[in-house]
Design a protein around this motif. Structure first.
Motif, mmCIF file in Angstrom:
data_model
loop_
_atom_site.group_PDB
_atom_site.id
_atom_site.type_symbol
_atom_site.label_atom_id
_atom_site.label_comp_id
_atom_site.label_asym_id
_atom_site.label_seq_id
_atom_site.Cartn_x
_atom_site.Cartn_y
_atom_site.Cartn_z
ATOM 1 N N TYR A 53 26.065 51.046 32.524
ATOM 2 C CA TYR A 53 27.205 50.476 33.245
ATOM 3 C C TYR A 53 26.957 48.982 33.460
ATOM 4 N N VAL A 54 26.979 48.245 32.351
ATOM 5 C CA VAL A 54 26.603 46.834 32.402
ATOM 6 C C VAL A 54 27.728 45.922 31.915
ATOM 7 N N ALA A 55 28.941 46.440 31.803
ATOM 8 C CA ALA A 55 30.042 45.587 31.347
ATOM 9 C C ALA A 55 30.234 44.428 32.311
ATOM 10 N N PRO A 56 30.411 43.200 31.806
ATOM 11 C CA PRO A 56 30.577 42.043 32.688
ATOM 12 C C PRO A 56 31.822 42.159 33.560
ATOM 13 N N LEU A 57 31.773 41.533 34.716
ATOM 14 C CA LEU A 57 32.943 41.488 35.588
ATOM 15 C C LEU A 57 34.096 40.755 34.916
ATOM 16 N N ALA A 58 33.792 39.713 34.152
ATOM 17 C CA ALA A 58 34.834 38.918 33.496
ATOM 18 C C ALA A 58 35.521 39.747 32.414
ATOM 19 N N ASP A 59 36.806 40.042 32.613
ATOM 20 C CA ASP A 59 37.571 40.809 31.643
ATOM 21 C C ASP A 59 39.045 40.485 31.844
ATOM 22 N N ALA A 60 39.853 40.817 30.859
ATOM 23 C CA ALA A 60 41.291 40.567 30.954
ATOM 24 C C ALA A 60 41.861 41.286 32.179
ATOM 25 N N GLY A 61 42.678 40.607 32.932
ATOM 26 C CA GLY A 61 43.310 41.191 34.110
ATOM 27 C C GLY A 61 42.509 41.064 35.383
ATOM 28 N N VAL A 62 41.231 40.739 35.287
ATOM 29 C CA VAL A 62 40.396 40.667 36.491
ATOM 30 C C VAL A 62 40.859 39.573 37.458
ATOM 31 N N PRO A 63 41.243 38.368 36.995
ATOM 32 C CA PRO A 63 41.710 37.362 37.962
ATOM 33 C C PRO A 63 42.878 37.860 38.816
ATOM 34 N N TRP A 64 43.837 38.603 38.189
ATOM 35 C CA TRP A 64 44.961 39.123 38.972
ATOM 36 C C TRP A 64 44.494 40.227 39.916
ATOM 37 N N GLN A 65 43.588 41.072 39.435
ATOM 38 C CA GLN A 65 43.038 42.105 40.314
ATOM 39 C C GLN A 65 42.296 41.478 41.484
ATOM 40 N N ALA A 66 41.564 40.405 41.195
ATOM 41 C CA ALA A 66 40.820 39.723 42.248
ATOM 42 C C ALA A 66 41.755 39.138 43.297
ATOM 43 N N LEU A 67 42.910 38.625 42.868
ATOM 44 C CA LEU A 67 43.881 38.114 43.836
ATOM 45 C C LEU A 67 44.342 39.231 44.765
ATOM 46 N N GLY A 68 44.527 40.427 44.213
ATOM 47 C CA GLY A 68 44.895 41.561 45.055
ATOM 48 C C GLY A 68 43.812 41.904 46.051
ATOM 49 N N TRP A 69 42.546 41.862 45.596
ATOM 50 C CA TRP A 69 41.436 42.129 46.517
ATOM 51 C C TRP A 69 41.413 41.122 47.656
ATOM 52 N N LEU A 70 41.687 39.851 47.324
ATOM 53 C CA LEU A 70 41.591 38.804 48.342
ATOM 54 C C LEU A 70 42.632 38.970 49.435
ATOM 55 N N LEU A 71 43.700 39.709 49.135
ATOM 56 C CA LEU A 71 44.739 39.946 50.134
ATOM 57 C C LEU A 71 44.424 41.142 51.023
ATOM 58 N N ALA A 97 36.422 33.279 30.504
ATOM 59 C CA ALA A 97 35.712 34.425 29.914
ATOM 60 C C ALA A 97 36.459 35.743 30.117
ATOM 61 N N CYS A 98 37.536 35.732 30.890
ATOM 62 C CA CYS A 98 38.284 36.956 31.186
ATOM 63 C C CYS A 98 39.234 37.296 30.037
ATOM 64 N N ARG A 99 38.631 37.638 28.902
ATOM 65 C CA ARG A 99 39.381 38.052 27.712
ATOM 66 C C ARG A 99 38.697 39.300 27.142
ATOM 67 N N HIS A 100 39.484 40.202 26.601
ATOM 68 C CA HIS A 100 38.924 41.459 26.090
ATOM 69 C C HIS A 100 37.873 41.210 25.020
ATOM 70 N N THR A 101 38.135 40.271 24.115
ATOM 71 C CA THR A 101 37.190 40.038 23.027
ATOM 72 C C THR A 101 35.854 39.533 23.555
ATOM 73 N N VAL A 102 35.914 38.627 24.527
ATOM 74 C CA VAL A 102 34.686 38.101 25.115
ATOM 75 C C VAL A 102 33.955 39.199 25.879
ATOM 76 N N ASN A 103 34.705 40.004 26.623
ATOM 77 C CA ASN A 103 34.098 41.074 27.404
ATOM 78 C C ASN A 103 33.403 42.088 26.506
ATOM 79 N N ARG A 104 34.079 42.493 25.413
ATOM 80 C CA ARG A 104 33.473 43.487 24.519
ATOM 81 C C ARG A 104 32.199 42.955 23.879
ATOM 82 N N ARG A 105 32.224 41.696 23.462
ATOM 83 C CA ARG A 105 31.031 41.113 22.835
ATOM 84 C C ARG A 105 29.877 41.053 23.820
#
Length: 397
Positions: A53-71, A97-105
């Protein structure tokens, strides 16, 4: 005579690096700014060795999810913007870095390093008899509260042939401590492990001292470098100088402050929190490791203690313990596993995880021919320590 390597940093990464170097037959000076080893980020982390379970936090959609967390009032993520260009650069790079291709690599590279780290720790345990740090292969359960999250977990299994998808009744059969927990299902990975990071560091330090190849220089902060062209000749330790042949920088989130000209170290501290609560005969503590998927809280039994860890605070270099965050953890743990441990007697802790924007550590050389790096492991420091240390040692061996 063995060539000497100087390791800067006495946390789990520095100690694992030093241990791997000594196993290669190299002499080591380990320099630590504090008066004791593993007393900062490595002291009371989550305890889960989650190799798969080592997938990076940076992934597509995470910035929007993070905005929800901050609220949210009790968000797993807290961001406090500061007049700090380093923070802005790190956040900008994280968003990029929040892109699927970067996250998968990056996830594929981290998984390969993590499995190598698991195999390395197994060799150290079996070949060297390294023990006494609450190690167990007890498996990891990712538990879900909502149907949507559970469906996502079922669709994204890491190892479908070995992982078990469990419903609510099966969860309780696997782990009786979940009888009162509000989980509707989970994914169980049987080959994951737990251990006490601080005790692991203590065992490494004992072996290093007994080896005759390692000097531990504690309470000796590095205050400067003596260099000539692309070579470092010595470290300044206050009014003293320590001559060096080769140097490995493993100083965690403090490493950017020690960077030489030309070194780019995109590392920023992500503060995390933990509770370490005693377990007595009256408690029903979980035997397997548990990750509460929606609340981002992990639970790991370390002998007769329950380690509860959570939160990511991106707030700068403030190491202080935030009482509000810990009150939240006490309440959430008490709601989820009320009979697991004595939370009222829990030891509270906060530590600074040294993270890169991509989630991947920096392991390798620098523009200086005798300086190497092993840093930026974020929340995966304990998980990746043995493999990272061995890889670095082989570069220098």
């Amino acid at each position: 005579m063995n060539r000497r390597v100087t390791v800067i940093g006495g946390g789990v990464i520095g100690l694992a690096t030093a241990y791997a170097l000594v196993r290669e037959g190299l002499a080591v000076d380990l320099v630590e700014a504090r008066g004791s080893l593993a007393s900062a980020t490595s002291f009371a982390n989550g305890g889960q060795l989650s190799y798969r379970y080592v997938a990076p936090l940076a992934d597509a959609g995470v910035p929007w999810q993070a905005l929800g967390w901050l609220l949210q009032g009790e968000s797993p993520l807290r961001l406090r913007m500061r007049l700090d260009p380093a923070q802005w650069r790190w956040l900008a790079a994280f968003v990029m870095a929040c892109r699927h291709t970067v996250n998968r690599r990056n996830a594929a590279w981290l998984l390969e390093l993590a499995l190598h780290s698991q195999a390395t720790l197994a060799r150290w345990r079996e070949d060297d008899g390294l023990q006494g740090f609450a190690w167990r292969r007890n498996g990891k359960l990712v538990a879900f509260r909502t149907a949507r999250a559970f469906a996502h977990g079922r669709e994204h299994l890491l190892e479908p042939d070995s992982q078990q998808v469990l419903g609510a009744a099966e969860l309780q059969a696997l782990e009786p401590a979940l009888a009162d927990a509000p989980f509707i299902g989970g994914v169980f990975t049987p080959d994951e492990e737990v251990a006490d990071c601080h005790r692991f560091c203590q065992r490494l330090a004992e072996r290093l001292q007994a080896s005759g190849l390692c000097r531990l220089l504690l309470g000796r902060p590095v205050t400067g470098w003596v260099r000539r062209d692309d070579e470092v000749l010595a470290l300044e330790l206050g009014s003293e100088q320590l001559d060096v042949e080769r140097v490995v920088l493993c100083a965690g989130y403090r490493s950017p402050g020690l960077a030489l000209p030309g070194m780019k170290l995109p590392i920023y501290p992500l503060k995390g929190y933990s509770l370490t609560a005693p377990i007595t005969a009256e408690h029903l503590a979980p035997q397997v490791s548990i990750t509460d998927y929606e609340r981002k809280i992990v639970y790991a039994r370390l002998d007769q203690q329950l380690r509860v860890a959570a939160m990511v605070d991106i707030i700068g270099f403030d190491e202080s313990v935030d009482a509000r965050r810990l009150r939240s953890m006490h309440r959430l743990a008490g709601e989820t596993l009320p009979r697991a441990a004595d939370y009222e007697r829990a030891v509270e802790w906060a530590g600074m995880r040294p993270a890169t924007p991509t989630g991947g550590p920096i392991i390798g050389g620098t523009p200086y021919r005798n300086v190497w790096l092993n840093l930026g492991h974020g929340a995966l420091g304990f998980t990746l320590a043995c493999g990272s240390g061995e890889r670095l040692a082989r570069m220098l061996g």
